[in-house]
Design a protein around this motif. Sequence first.
Motif, PDB file in Angstrom:
ATOM      1  N   LYS A   1       0.793   3.989  -3.109  1.00  0.00           N
ATOM      2  CA  LYS A   1       0.465   5.388  -2.789  1.00  0.00           C
ATOM      3  C   LYS A   1       1.536   6.317  -3.364  1.00  0.00           C
ATOM      4  CE  LYS A   1      -1.867   4.628   1.596  1.00  0.00           C
ATOM      5  NZ  LYS A   1      -1.735   4.764   3.059  1.00  0.00           N
TER       6      LYS A   1
ATOM      7  N   GLU B   1       0.985   9.236  -6.099  1.00  0.00           N
ATOM      8  CA  GLU B   1       1.383  10.611  -5.770  1.00  0.00           C
ATOM      9  C   GLU B   1       2.423  11.148  -6.756  1.00  0.00           C
ATOM     10  OE1 GLU B   1       2.618  10.268  -1.694  1.00  0.00           O
ATOM     11  OE2 GLU B   1       0.538  10.029  -0.988  1.00  0.00           O
TER      12      GLU B   1
ATOM     13  N   THR C   1      -6.485   1.058  -1.771  1.00  0.00           N
ATOM     14  CA  THR C   1      -5.474   2.063  -1.464  1.00  0.00           C
ATOM     15  C   THR C   1      -5.427   3.220  -2.460  1.00  0.00           C
ATOM     16  OG1 THR C   1      -4.138   0.264  -0.552  1.00  0.00           O
ATOM     17  CG2 THR C   1      -3.014   2.354  -0.957  1.00  0.00           C
ATOM     18  N   VAL C   2      -5.561   2.941  -3.744  1.00  0.00           N
ATOM     19  CA  VAL C   2      -5.402   3.977  -4.774  1.00  0.00           C
ATOM     20  C   VAL C   2      -6.684   4.189  -5.559  1.00  0.00           C
ATOM     21  CG1 VAL C   2      -2.905   3.608  -5.021  1.00  0.00           C
ATOM     22  CG2 VAL C   2      -4.482   2.356  -6.489  1.00  0.00           C
TER      23      VAL C   2
ATOM     24  N   GLN D   1       0.822  -1.209   0.000  1.00  0.00           N
ATOM     25  CA  GLN D   1       0.000   0.000   0.000  1.00  0.00           C
ATOM     26  C   GLN D   1       0.860   1.264   0.000  1.00  0.00           C
ATOM     27  OE1 GLN D   1      -2.398  -1.120   3.389  1.00  0.00           O
ATOM     28  NE2 GLN D   1      -4.119  -1.677   2.055  1.00  0.00           N
TER      29      GLN D   1
END
Length: 142
Positions: free
Chosen positions: A33, A37, A68-69, A29
């Motif tokens: 992330k 980003e 998570t995304v 995760q």
Amino acid sequence: MFCVVGERINTSRKKVQEAVAERDAAYIQEDVKKQQEAGADFIDVNAGARIGHEMEDMKWLLDVIQETVTVPLCLDSADPKVLEMAYQMVKEKPMINSISLEKERYAAMAPFIKGKECKVIALCMDDSGMPESARDTVDRAE
């Protein structure tokens, strides 16, 4: 169209393989992330390096990553059965990585891709290998 595919979730990478084997969701995760980003438009998911575990590892990775995304996933496997399972699990229209004009690979992947709503990475190579010129690349792409 230009897009960025984050390619870090691949069990051929030692730390990813260890995280998948140990079901370390936090590691996966955090990695995805960071990729999102950094501007990834898709997150590539490849679980093929742990021979005999690809199906179960792909299922686990898809669950962990999708919670998570927010970007769509790029499903990366040479096994159409794994891709079919993964395609059914994704929440957004995915990208498939990949198809080529290599006879064996094309014969395995074309039936899977037919009729699917997805983007596809098409490699401009055939059984003779990589194209040697821009013209060869364009001819194979066509």
